[in-house]
Design a protein around this motif. Structure first.
Motif, PDB file in Angstrom:
ATOM      1  N   MET A   1       0.534  -0.727   0.162  1.00 10.18           N
ATOM      2  CA  MET A   1       0.438  -0.295  -0.069  1.00 10.18           C
ATOM      3  C   MET A   1       0.808   1.333   0.168  1.00 10.18           C
ATOM      4  SD  MET A   1      -3.226  -1.055   1.276  1.00 10.18           S
ATOM      5  CE  MET A   1      -4.377   0.715   1.083  1.00 10.18           C
ATOM      6  N   ARG A   2       1.865   1.214   0.951  1.00 11.88           N
ATOM      7  CA  ARG A   2       2.359   2.435   0.441  1.00 11.88           C
ATOM      8  C   ARG A   2       3.662   2.335  -0.556  1.00 11.88           C
ATOM      9  NH1 ARG A   2       7.537   3.669   0.674  1.00 11.88           N
ATOM     10  NH2 ARG A   2       8.163   1.539   1.017  1.00 11.88           N
ATOM     11  N   ILE A   3       3.262   1.201  -1.513  1.00 14.40           N
ATOM     12  CA  ILE A   3       4.672   1.560  -2.311  1.00 14.40           C
ATOM     13  C   ILE A   3       3.239   2.308  -3.502  1.00 14.40           C
ATOM     14  CG2 ILE A   3       5.673   0.531  -4.511  1.00 14.40           C
ATOM     15  CD1 ILE A   3       6.668  -1.137  -2.695  1.00 14.40           C
ATOM     16  N   ARG A   4       2.218   2.225  -3.508  1.00 12.70           N
ATOM     17  CA  ARG A   4       0.600   1.904  -3.977  1.00 12.70           C
ATOM     18  C   ARG A   4       0.763   3.572  -4.038  1.00 12.70           C
ATOM     19  NH1 ARG A   4      -2.998  -0.398  -6.209  1.00 12.70           N
ATOM     20  NH2 ARG A   4      -0.940  -1.980  -6.404  1.00 12.70           N
ATOM     21  N   THR A   5       0.652   3.763  -2.803  1.00 10.28           N
ATOM     22  CA  THR A   5      -0.077   5.517  -2.357  1.00 10.28           C
ATOM     23  C   THR A   5       1.568   6.484  -3.030  1.00 10.28           C
ATOM     24  OG1 THR A   5      -0.418   4.788  -0.370  1.00 10.28           O
ATOM     25  CG2 THR A   5      -0.017   7.757  -0.281  1.00 10.28           C
ATOM     26  N   ALA A   6       2.405   5.422  -3.002  1.00 11.21           N
ATOM     27  CA  ALA A   6       3.349   6.410  -3.595  1.00 11.21           C
ATOM     28  C   ALA A   6       3.470   6.900  -4.551  1.00 11.21           C
ATOM     29  CB  ALA A   6       4.898   6.278  -3.150  1.00 11.21           C
ATOM     30  N   GLU A   7       2.825   5.368  -5.358  1.00 11.20           N
ATOM     31  CA  GLU A   7       2.475   5.844  -7.325  1.00 11.20           C
ATOM     32  C   GLU A   7       1.224   6.854  -6.982  1.00 11.20           C
ATOM     33  OE1 GLU A   7       2.154   2.311  -8.624  1.00 11.20           O
ATOM     34  OE2 GLU A   7       4.617   0.811  -7.840  1.00 11.20           O
ATOM     35  N   LEU A   8       0.925   6.602  -6.491  1.00 12.38           N
ATOM     36  CA  LEU A   8       0.009   7.787  -6.833  1.00 12.38           C
ATOM     37  C   LEU A   8      -0.215   9.397  -6.922  1.00 12.38           C
ATOM     38  CD1 LEU A   8      -3.336   5.884  -5.401  1.00 12.38           C
ATOM     39  CD2 LEU A   8      -2.828   6.207  -7.386  1.00 12.38           C
ATOM     40  N   ASP A   9       0.405   9.474  -5.608  1.00  5.93           N
ATOM     41  CA  ASP A   9       0.988  11.241  -5.190  1.00  5.93           C
ATOM     42  C   ASP A   9       2.017  11.465  -6.093  1.00  5.93           C
ATOM     43  OD1 ASP A   9       0.038  10.999  -2.530  1.00  5.93           O
ATOM     44  OD2 ASP A   9       1.253  10.361  -1.800  1.00  5.93           O
ATOM     45  N   GLU A  10       2.465  10.445  -6.878  1.00  9.64           N
ATOM     46  CA  GLU A  10       3.876  11.274  -8.463  1.00  9.64           C
ATOM     47  C   GLU A  10       2.614  11.197  -8.880  1.00  9.64           C
ATOM     48  OE1 GLU A  10       7.686   9.312 -10.622  1.00  9.64           O
ATOM     49  OE2 GLU A  10       6.954   8.141  -9.240  1.00  9.64           O
ATOM     50  N   THR A  11       2.155  10.356  -9.448  1.00 19.75           N
ATOM     51  CA  THR A  11       0.727  11.063 -10.510  1.00 19.75           C
ATOM     52  C   THR A  11       0.078  12.078 -10.261  1.00 19.75           C
ATOM     53  OG1 THR A  11       0.829   8.205 -11.071  1.00 19.75           O
ATOM     54  CG2 THR A  11      -0.415   9.394 -12.437  1.00 19.75           C
ATOM     55  N   ARG A  12      -0.561  12.372  -9.035  1.00 23.52           N
ATOM     56  CA  ARG A  12      -1.667  12.976  -8.923  1.00 23.52           C
ATOM     57  C   ARG A  12       0.156  14.515  -9.077  1.00 23.52           C
ATOM     58  NH1 ARG A  12      -1.334  16.522  -4.549  1.00 23.52           N
ATOM     59  NH2 ARG A  12       0.232  14.787  -3.180  1.00 23.52           N
TER      60      ARG A  12
ATOM     61  N   GLU B   1      -0.769  17.603 -11.707  1.00 27.29           N
ATOM     62  CA  GLU B   1      -0.761  19.039 -11.475  1.00 27.29           C
ATOM     63  C   GLU B   1      -0.221  20.249 -12.003  1.00 27.29           C
ATOM     64  OE1 GLU B   1      -0.809  18.632  -7.443  1.00 27.29           O
ATOM     65  OE2 GLU B   1      -2.815  17.899  -6.779  1.00 27.29           O
ATOM     66  N   GLY B   2       0.901  19.447 -12.747  1.00 27.74           N
ATOM     67  CA  GLY B   2       1.911  20.493 -12.890  1.00 27.74           C
ATOM     68  C   GLY B   2       1.995  20.456 -14.676  1.00 27.74           C
ATOM     69  N   VAL B   3       0.917  19.247 -15.218  1.00 31.09           N
ATOM     70  CA  VAL B   3       0.666  19.896 -16.868  1.00 31.09           C
ATOM     71  C   VAL B   3      -0.034  20.686 -16.738  1.00 31.09           C
ATOM     72  CG1 VAL B   3      -0.390  18.460 -18.734  1.00 31.09           C
ATOM     73  CG2 VAL B   3       1.607  17.205 -17.218  1.00 31.09           C
ATOM     74  N   LEU B   4      -1.178  20.451 -16.040  1.00 30.95           N
ATOM     75  CA  LEU B   4      -2.329  21.469 -15.622  1.00 30.95           C
ATOM     76  C   LEU B   4      -1.221  22.796 -14.971  1.00 30.95           C
ATOM     77  CD1 LEU B   4      -5.428  19.384 -13.920  1.00 30.95           C
ATOM     78  CD2 LEU B   4      -4.913  19.917 -16.252  1.00 30.95           C
ATOM     79  N   ALA B   5      -0.954  22.645 -14.441  1.00 33.77           N
ATOM     80  CA  ALA B   5      -0.627  24.315 -13.952  1.00 33.77           C
ATOM     81  C   ALA B   5       0.910  24.970 -14.913  1.00 33.77           C
ATOM     82  CB  ALA B   5       0.546  24.769 -12.296  1.00 33.77           C
ATOM     83  N   SER B   6       0.860  24.683 -15.973  1.00 38.65           N
ATOM     84  CA  SER B   6       2.087  24.574 -17.209  1.00 38.65           C
ATOM     85  C   SER B   6       1.561  24.473 -18.495  1.00 38.65           C
ATOM     86  CB  SER B   6       2.877  23.840 -17.204  1.00 38.65           C
ATOM     87  OG  SER B   6       2.001  22.266 -17.792  1.00 38.65           O
ATOM     88  N   VAL B   7      -0.335  24.475 -17.881  1.00 34.64           N
ATOM     89  CA  VAL B   7      -1.066  25.060 -19.260  1.00 34.64           C
ATOM     90  C   VAL B   7      -1.094  26.959 -19.358  1.00 34.64           C
ATOM     91  CG1 VAL B   7      -2.714  24.524 -20.565  1.00 34.64           C
ATOM     92  CG2 VAL B   7      -1.653  23.005 -20.107  1.00 34.64           C
ATOM     93  N   GLU B   8      -1.324  27.862 -20.002  1.00 32.99           N
ATOM     94  CA  GLU B   8      -0.654  28.905 -19.728  1.00 32.99           C
ATOM     95  C   GLU B   8      -2.554  29.078 -19.703  1.00 32.99           C
ATOM     96  OE1 GLU B   8      -0.026  33.319 -21.838  1.00 32.99           O
ATOM     97  OE2 GLU B   8       0.562  31.691 -22.534  1.00 32.99           O
TER      98      GLU B   8
END
Length: 616
Positions: free
Chosen positions: A492-503, A507-514
């Motif tokens: 579960m810890r590994i899965r949570t880390a993967e989800l955090d990384e995906t999130r 968010e980074g992709v959305l933030a980079s869109v002007e």
């Protein structure tokens, strides 16, 4: 009190299930304690969502892959290196040096680890003997047999590979000395590994490994009922050499076996085979072991064993005066040992004390008859005298060949003492008879009371032992469950880390869109509001999250977009861009170009791309 009908029916169905498992797969669990066995089977039944034993038996008949899962659940493989450090320390400091001293320098030391699970116990034995003898000497002399009924655990044991967590209880110097890193695992050193042999063995049914100097069976007996434990101890008794040691788990005892085993250390559950045991057990088991030998060999073995187990001291000599046989009574009586076999008889003290025997032996050979010497005595202790009748017999074959001599010492000390006391006892008998009758009646009464108390204590002791074994079984089950939970927690810890990384990536992709990006779910509520939208309309993500998009008032006439957005959400087709007059967060007029795309995922939804254009 009569058991409820439901419990009786469940018990019968459980017995039927156990018989089915035994007949179809060869695993005999009928000797296991029913409480712990039923608990483990029910745990597996809950996993596959089955309520009754009969239904589970039908499930096993149609699903062969279920058998390994069931066996892994029943056979709790909880073990570790040098488990219970205090017990292993006693074994290393006391038992191993004694065993090494007892076994000859050129003889093999044989060790049996019964119920070895995944091999940690067998390799622990290899380590402590290597520490005592040195690695080179240990690879030459020590042989360890690791056995278990669980083939999967044995396969793991044969690899000799363990994760770092399995070695955490080993001292650092032992870990470095006996294990080599192999990727993420650690491999037991090869030279010692070749001296450890693993094989499948059912201690309740299979013939025991013979001539063993040390037998370790820790936390295994506690799973069996009293009858099965008695059979297992009988096999262990046969397996051990004279003076061999039995090493049990902390929850196990030999409550009813004080005749064949002495307690070496009760705290650490180490027991020692009594010295008189081998002759008796050999006589009992030779009939099985020698079933395929010739009749002459069997007759010779019977003669040898009968002589060896004689209550009289017996020595056998070759014709040239070499000692060929010393039975157990003679060893105890005259301080002899098995190492004296093969020595010249005249080198032994018994040849001239308590009486000179060499001339008597020569006389027996020359006259070809038995010679008896009565009432030979020797001093035993400071004041006590011991009397013997000594019989020297020449050993003459059917062909008339004189091949040696047998010397028998019949202990008549007690008979002689009784003869001296007969007269005094007869004189006192008349006076003591009346008192004796009264005392005897009182003793019988007291004896009955004591016997009743002893039986109650034995019953209580057995109940306490059974409870202790149940607690230890439950503890191991909890430990097994804890290990499973730790594994799930790590996943579960590994899965949570993967989800955090995906999130964070999303968010980074959305933030980079002007441009402003607004993501609506199937209910047309706002699920994502990027930085471009915040800059355009002045509303932060926390203010609009989970709000109905068309209820917001932020400078964009959302009602104009309702038809386009709902159509895109329902049809799943991308809509053409729509240009709408709007006002930004600073009150400036602008033209908003809104693109509406369907959100591909469970529940539906749309993605709005809002780009700012200056009015003409």
């Amino acid at each position: 009190m009569t058991a409820p009908d439901g419990e009786i029916e469940d018990s019968q169905e459980l017995e039927t299930l156990l018989a089915f498992i035994r007949d179809s797969r060869g695993f005999d669990f009928t000797g296991y304690k029913r409480t712990s066995l039923a608990r483990r089977i029910q745990k597996r039944m809950q996993t596959v969502k089955i309520a009754g034993y009969g239904e589970y038996r039908d499930f096993l008949e149609t699903n062969a892959d279920e058998f390994p899962e069931l066996f892994n659940t029943i056979l709790i493989n909880v073990t570790s290196f040098l488990r219970d450090a205090e017990a292993w320390s006693y074994l290393r400091k006391t038992v191993v040096p004694e065993l090494v001293a007892k076994v000859g320098a050129d003889e093999e030391i044989r060790i049996w680890s019964a119920g070895c699970s995944s091999g940690e116990e067998a390799y622990s034995l290899a380590i402590i003997f290597a520490e005592e003898l040195g690695i080179e000497e240990s690879t030459r002399r020590v042989k360890i047999y690791g056995t278990d009924v669980d083939e999967e655990a044995l396969r793991e044991a044969r690899t000799g590979l363990y994760p770092a967590k399995s070695l955490e209880h080993l001292p650092g110097e032992l870990k470095k000395k006996y294990f080599e890193p192999t990727g993420n695992l650690f491999a037991f050193r090869r030279d010692l590994r070749r001296r450890v042999i693993f094989g499948r063995h059912d201690i309740t049914r299979d013939a025991p490994i013979s001539r063993v100097d040390l037998l370790a069976c820790r936390n295994t007996l506690m799973y069996f009922n009293v009858e099965a434990q008695a059979k297992i101890i009988e096999r262990f008794h046969f397996a051990l050499n004279e003076g061999g040691h039995l090493f049990l788990g902390k929850a196990e005892m030999l409550l009813s076996d004080g005749v064949r085993f002495d307690v070496a250390n009760i705290r650490n559950r180490v027991f020692k085979l009594r010295s008189s045991g081998p002759a008796v057990k050999s006589a009992r088991f030779d009939a099985r072991a020698g079933a395929g030998t010739r009749d002459a060999t069997r007759r010779r073995q019977v003669c040898e064993l009968a002589l060896a187990s004689s209550p009289d001291s017996v020595l056998g000599l070759d014709r040239d005066g070499t000692v060929a046989l010393i039975n157990g009574t003679a060893r105890l009586q005259f301080g002899l040992s098995p190492h004296d076999v093969g020595r010249p008889f005249h080198d032994l003290e018994v040849s001239y004390r308590p009486i000179e025997l060499r001339a008597v032996i020569d006389q027996a050979h020359s006259e070809r008859r038995s010679i008896r010497l009565d009432s030979v005595w020797r001093r035993r202790g400071a004041k006590e005298a011991q009397y013997f009748d000594v019989i020297v017999r020449p050993l003459i074959t059917v062909d008339g060949e004189d091949i040696g001599a047998a010397i028998t010492f019949v202990d008549t000390t007690e008979a002689t003492r009784l003869q001296h006391e007969v007269k005094r006892v007869q004189e006192d008998l008349a006076t003591a008879y009346t008192e004796l009758q009264s005392t005897n009646a009182e003793l019988e009464t007291v004896n009955e009371e004591l016997q009743s108390s002893i039986e109650e204590l034995e019953t209580t002791n057995e109940e306490l032992q059974s409870t202790n074994e149940e607690l230890e079984t439950t503890n191991e089950e909890l430990q097994s469950g804890n290990e499973e939970l730790e594994t799930m927690n790590e996943e579960m810890r590994i899965r949570t880390a993967e989800l955090d990384e995906t999130r964070m990536f999303f968010e980074g992709v959305l933030a980079s869109v002007e441009a402003g990006v607004v993501v609506l779910d199937g209910e047309l509520q706002i699920r994502s509001w990027n930085r471009g939208a915040e800059e355009l309309w002045g509303l932060r993500t926390g203010e609009v999250y989970r709000q109905d998009f068309f209820d917001l008032d932020f400078g964009l006439p959302t009602t104009t977009l309702r038809g386009v957005v709902e159509a895109c959400n329902e049809t799943g087709h991308r809509a053409d861009p729509v240009e709408i007059d709007a006002v930004d967060r600073k009150g400036r007029s602008l033209v908003a170009s809104v693109s509406c795309s369907p959100l591909r995922g469970p529940g539906g939804g749309v993605v709005l791309m809002i780009e700012k254009r200056q009015p003409n």
